[in-house]
Design a protein around this motif. Structure first.
Motif, PDB file in Angstrom:
ATOM      1  N   LEU A 358       0.841  -1.192   0.000  1.00  0.00           N
ATOM      2  CA  LEU A 358       0.000   0.000   0.000  1.00  0.00           C
ATOM      3  C   LEU A 358       0.872   1.236   0.000  1.00  0.00           C
ATOM      4  O   LEU A 358       1.968   1.236   0.540  1.00  0.00           O
ATOM      5  N   CYS A 359       0.377   2.275  -0.639  1.00  0.00           N
ATOM      6  CA  CYS A 359       1.089   3.545  -0.586  1.00  0.00           C
ATOM      7  C   CYS A 359       0.101   4.591  -0.100  1.00  0.00           C
ATOM      8  O   CYS A 359      -0.913   4.849  -0.743  1.00  0.00           O
ATOM      9  N   PHE A 360       0.350   5.146   1.075  1.00  0.00           N
ATOM     10  CA  PHE A 360      -0.524   6.172   1.636  1.00  0.00           C
ATOM     11  C   PHE A 360      -0.030   7.531   1.170  1.00  0.00           C
ATOM     12  O   PHE A 360       1.091   7.911   1.480  1.00  0.00           O
ATOM     13  N   VAL A 361      -0.865   8.237   0.436  1.00  0.00           N
ATOM     14  CA  VAL A 361      -0.441   9.529  -0.088  1.00  0.00           C
ATOM     15  C   VAL A 361      -1.282  10.640   0.486  1.00  0.00           C
ATOM     16  O   VAL A 361      -2.512  10.582   0.409  1.00  0.00           O
ATOM     17  N   LEU A 446      14.814  -0.582  -4.041  1.00  0.00           N
ATOM     18  CA  LEU A 446      13.463  -0.678  -3.489  1.00  0.00           C
ATOM     19  C   LEU A 446      12.555  -1.522  -4.360  1.00  0.00           C
ATOM     20  O   LEU A 446      11.664  -2.200  -3.879  1.00  0.00           O
ATOM     21  N   LEU A 447      12.811  -1.453  -5.670  1.00  0.00           N
ATOM     22  CA  LEU A 447      11.998  -2.258  -6.579  1.00  0.00           C
ATOM     23  C   LEU A 447      12.083  -3.716  -6.179  1.00  0.00           C
ATOM     24  O   LEU A 447      11.094  -4.448  -6.211  1.00  0.00           O
ATOM     25  N   ILE A 484       7.456  10.142  -7.329  1.00  0.00           N
ATOM     26  CA  ILE A 484       7.781   8.725  -7.140  1.00  0.00           C
ATOM     27  C   ILE A 484       8.088   8.105  -8.494  1.00  0.00           C
ATOM     28  O   ILE A 484       7.323   8.283  -9.438  1.00  0.00           O
ATOM     29  N   PRO A 485       9.232   7.430  -8.636  1.00  0.00           N
ATOM     30  CA  PRO A 485       9.560   6.830  -9.931  1.00  0.00           C
ATOM     31  C   PRO A 485       8.426   5.909 -10.387  1.00  0.00           C
ATOM     32  O   PRO A 485       7.900   5.134  -9.585  1.00  0.00           O
ATOM     33  N   PRO A 486       8.027   6.016 -11.667  1.00  0.00           N
ATOM     34  CA  PRO A 486       6.864   5.273 -12.156  1.00  0.00           C
ATOM     35  C   PRO A 486       6.966   3.763 -11.914  1.00  0.00           C
ATOM     36  O   PRO A 486       5.977   3.122 -11.584  1.00  0.00           O
ATOM     37  N   ASP A 490       4.084   1.662  -9.918  1.00  0.00           N
ATOM     38  CA  ASP A 490       3.411   0.508 -10.498  1.00  0.00           C
ATOM     39  C   ASP A 490       3.187  -0.621  -9.509  1.00  0.00           C
ATOM     40  O   ASP A 490       2.247  -1.384  -9.625  1.00  0.00           O
ATOM     41  N   ARG A 491       4.120  -0.767  -8.584  1.00  0.00           N
ATOM     42  CA  ARG A 491       4.077  -1.899  -7.662  1.00  0.00           C
ATOM     43  C   ARG A 491       3.059  -1.694  -6.550  1.00  0.00           C
ATOM     44  O   ARG A 491       2.771  -2.596  -5.794  1.00  0.00           O
ATOM     45  N   MET A 492       2.585  -0.418  -6.388  1.00  0.00           N
ATOM     46  CA  MET A 492       1.877  -0.115  -5.155  1.00  0.00           C
ATOM     47  C   MET A 492       0.418   0.213  -5.419  1.00  0.00           C
ATOM     48  O   MET A 492       0.034   0.654  -6.487  1.00  0.00           O
TER      49      MET A 492
END
Ligand code: ADP
Length: 795
Positions: A358-361, A446-447, A484-486, A490-492
């Protein structure tokens, strides 16, 4: 034999088949083993049986497989095969006898794929037996004697050389038996003068000897060093035995044993255990004083301290989880639901299902971190948090190799050690603030972390063994998405935290922040309260934020002061009211609403999304006589500059309908400024605001100060939809504006805007620029208009 060695006094010519040599040179009057493919040998033998002699000649480049005349040297050696040995791995080793030097005169047509040439023998000049010559020969003998001894070669070699007095022959003989490059050998073969040749051999021999002696010396030194450490080792062993006899515990042995036991008992995978034991053996073999010992110990500690193995079985209780989430947080429905869905799937499908990432923005203080904590609680897992802000070096994520002094694992592995379990909720903060420079790209590391396919075998440079991250529940946080790098994005799965309305903030304060702060300050026993009105005033006059961080701070500050009063034995008021707020918090810092704002010419209010959530953005335009220049200031991004151009084009194209009385735009300069360095991140959405400010400046009509707007403008004056509507609406509402003009295309997003905001903020959908101007510009005032007309007349 003697006959064979006799070099003809006069050159004689003959035809020969050439045997190319890759890494060797055959010298006259010496025997040399040559390796040949069987086919080549057969071909050479066939030709030799016909009428041809055989000449060996070195290739210029040993890499070439089928050399042509250009690839071989011009001087070679006539040879006579003596006997041969078939090698078990294929090919034949042919012992050949070198006869005389020959020179290639002319190449003849190939036969059987072999080079054929007309060659002539090179006579060996006579040498007078002078003292000089004898000295040269003696020197060669003595150097060669040493060489044979140092290299441990058979003594017979020296005996043979000792019996050769003829300088040229001696040179050839020595050259054939010492270590030389093909280049040096060919050079010697081409040195036709016997004395020159022997001299050169002496030089080569002595430099070779020097090297050998140096090697010998080094070898001795190493030997001595080894003896020394061995002595130390023996002494220590003895010491240990004595200590043991005396009943004293050997600290070092005890430690190693303890480590071994811990390694054996650790749940680490077998492969890691083997690695650990190997390092332990290295450790034991070392004297305890060398620095390496500390490095290995630290490494073993890391392996032992890290959590390994499978996670304990999960007990999923959806009801309890839902309760925990609601207990700690108000609203945030989307995020909470996502977690409960995940738990439900886990319950049905078991742990096969990989955890979502999850990415909380959202802006600061909107509860991203604390919700992460609460998720961990709901899942019954540990929580760890690592900040990525400002990380530019890949090694900070992935660790440094152990060869570096002070090397450490990267932040991920450090986080895992802090967690102490294999399945924590792992929060990676500020993923939007990652940097990258020449030291590698941390995003790529991180990827790997965030890829469920790869993170089962995550590699950290320090650890050297793969680490399984597949049981970790990763949550990342960010203030904005666009940095954030695309590939990472994509992963999140993005979950937005857009900020709270005033009512939401009041609810959060009354139900969560106040009880929590009260407890933190030890005030539960006392019946102190902060009134709802006071909270609302704090929100309006003491904070200006999308989240509730400063609100929480203000509340903490009130409780701190109260706590002090109680501690000093006073009995202060039990209720903190809105009127008494300045007493607790000082004078208000923000004014709510737009009371003191005024309608102005050339100033329009837009709304933008920034790192801190939505914010107002005022755009100023002034027009003056000039040369048709458009100036933009306030650090505008490229897209914004394009919007400004579009706004201007629109104004020019519609000058007449808009009531712009300027007929020559080339005689005015226009300056557009966006104050406060507010660098809007949302690109084109300030388009209609610029156009409004511009038309206002060009017509002299004032802009209504209680109207804000957002929308992209096309050259023809259409208004296109924009992003971040909820943040923008909240910002307009927070600032107390009355009307917000938004593109018709954003109608679908209205559902995201809380009802209480919609009740107080008049949100108007617009499709065309004319509608915007209708709402935003005041009707022309006579004197203002005169001014604009005057300006127009001046031009
Ligand atoms: P962020 O990580 O987004 O910057 P935090 O998680 O640090 O924000 O939140 C700041 C404070 O506000 C914390 O004390 C948090 O508990 C509180 N808070 C934020 N949102 C809520 C909410 N919806 N309900 C209860 N408390 C909240």
């Amino acid at each position: 034999m003697e006959d064979l060695f006799h070099v003809p006094d006069e050159p004689i010519e003959f035809d020969a088949v050439l045997v190319p040599l890759r890494d060797i040179v055959v010298f006259p009057r010496t025997s040399t083993p040559l390796f040949m493919e069987e086919a080549l040998l057969d071909a050479v033998q066939n030709l030799a049986e016909e009428d041809l002699d055989v000449v060996a000649v070195a290739q210029r480049d040993e890499e070439i497989d089928t050399p042509t005349p250009d690839d071989i040297f011009q001087i070679g050696t006539g040879i006579e095969p003596m006997h041969m040995l078939r090698l078990p791995e294929g090919g034949v080793s042919v012992m050949v006898q070198g006869l005389w030097r020959v020179r290639i005169k002319e190449f003849l047509p190939e036969r059987d794929g072999l080079m054929i040439a007309r060659v002539e023998s090179i006579p060996e000049p006579e040498v007078e037996n002078t003292q000089n010559v004898r000295a040269l020969v003696r020197l060669a003998h003595s150097l060669y004697e040493k060489y044979v001894a140092l290299r441990d070669l058979p003594e017979d070699l020296f005996n043979l050389a000792y019996n050769i007095a003829e300088p040229g022959w001696l040179a050839d003989f020595i050259a054939s038996s010492i270590d030389l490059s093909v280049h040096d050998r060919q050079h010697l073969l081409e040195l036709l003068d016997p004395l020159d040749r022997l001299q050169r051999v002496n030089v080569l021999l002595s430099s070779e000897l020097e090297l050998l002696e140096l090697q010998d010396r080094l070898h001795h030194q190493v030997q001595e060093e080894m003896d020394k450490t061995q002595r130390e080792y023996f002494l220590r062993e003895q010491l240990r035995i004595i200590q043991r006899e005396l009943g004293e515990r050997d600290p070092f042995i005890g430690e190693a044993e303890e480590l071994r036991q811990r390694i054996m008992e650790s749940p680490m995978p077998e492969m890691v255990r083997e690695k650990a034991l190997k390092e332990l053996r290295r450790l034991e073999a070392m004297p305890p004083v060398v620095p390496e010992v500390g490095i290995i110990r630290t490494y073993l500690d890391w392996l032992l301290d890290l959590p390994w193995g499978e996670p304990p079985p999960e007990e999923i209780d959806l009801k309890k989880a839902a309760k925990v989430l609601d207990q700690n947080h108000y609203a945030l429905q989307k995020a909470k639901e996502r977690i409960l869905e995940y738990l439900a799937v886990r319950q049905l499908a078991g742990s096969k299902m990989p955890s979502p990432i999850l990415c909380f923005v959202g802006p600061p203080g909107t509860g991203k971190t604390s919700l992460g904590r609460s998720i961990a609680e709901a899942l019954g897992r540990r929580f760890v948090r690592v900040s990525l802000g400002g990380v530019r070096d890949e090694a900070e994520i992935r660790g440094h190799r152990r060869t570096y002094i002070g090397a450490m694992p990267g932040r991920i592995i450090q986080g895992m050690r802090n967690a102490g379990v294999v399945n924590p909720v792992f929060m990676l903060d500020e993923i939007d603030k990652l940097g990258y420079d020449f030291r590698g790209d941390p995003a790529s590391a991180l990827l790997e972390v965030l890829d469920p396919e790869q993170n089962r075998e995550y590699s950290d440079h320090y650890l050297e063994v793969p680490y399984d991250l597949s049981n970790v529940f990763f949550i990342t946080t960010a203030n904005v998405l666009h940095t954030i790098p695309p590939a990472l994005l994509d992963r999140m799965e993005i979950i937005e935290f857009p900020g709270y309305t005033e009512d939401e903030k009041v609810a959060i304060a009354m139900n969560f922040l106040i009880p929590r702060q009260k407890e933190a300050h030890g005030l539960e026993r006392y019946k102190v309260r902060i009134s709802e009105k006071a909270v609302r005033r704090i929100i309006r006059e003491y904070t200006s934020e999308a989240g509730v961080r400063n609100l929480e701070r203000a509340i903490a500050s009130i409780f701190r002061k109260l706590a002090r009063r109680y501690a000093e034995g006073e009995h202060p008021l039990r209720l903190v009211t809105d009127r008494r707020l300045p007493h607790w918090l000082g004078p208000p810092q923000y004014t709510f609403g737009v009371a003191e704002r005024e309608d102005e010419v050339g100033v329009a209010t837009g709304v933008a999304v920034t790192e801190a959530g939505g914010d107002l953005l005022s755009i100023e335009v002034s027009v003056m006589p000039g040369k048709g220049n458009l100036t933009l200031t306030g650090q505008l991004g490229e897209v914004m500059q394009e919007s400004a151009q579009a706004a201007l084009t629109y104004a020019r194209a519609h000058a007449e309908e808009l009531g712009i009385e300027i007929d020559d735009f080339d005689k005015i300069d226009i300056h557009i400024h966006v104050p406060e360095g507010a660098i809007p991140k949302d690109g084109p959405s300030a388009g209609i605001t610029m156009a409004t400010a511009l038309v206002s400046a060009l017509t002299g009509r004032k802009v209504a100060c209680d109207v804000a707007m957002t929308g992209e403008i096309t050259l023809r004056g259409r208004v296109l939809p924009i992003g971040g509507l909820k943040e923008k609406a909240l910002a307009a509402h927070r600032a107390g504006l009355k009307t917000l003009l938004i593109p018709k295309g954003n109608e679908k997003d209205l559902v995201d805007i809380p009802n209480n905001v919609r009740r107080r903020l008049n949100i108007v959908l617009v499709e065309r620029m004319e509608q915007v101007l209708d709402r935003a510009l005041r009707p022309p005032e006579s004197d203002e208009e005169d001014e604009a007309v005057e300006l127009a007349h001046d031009l």
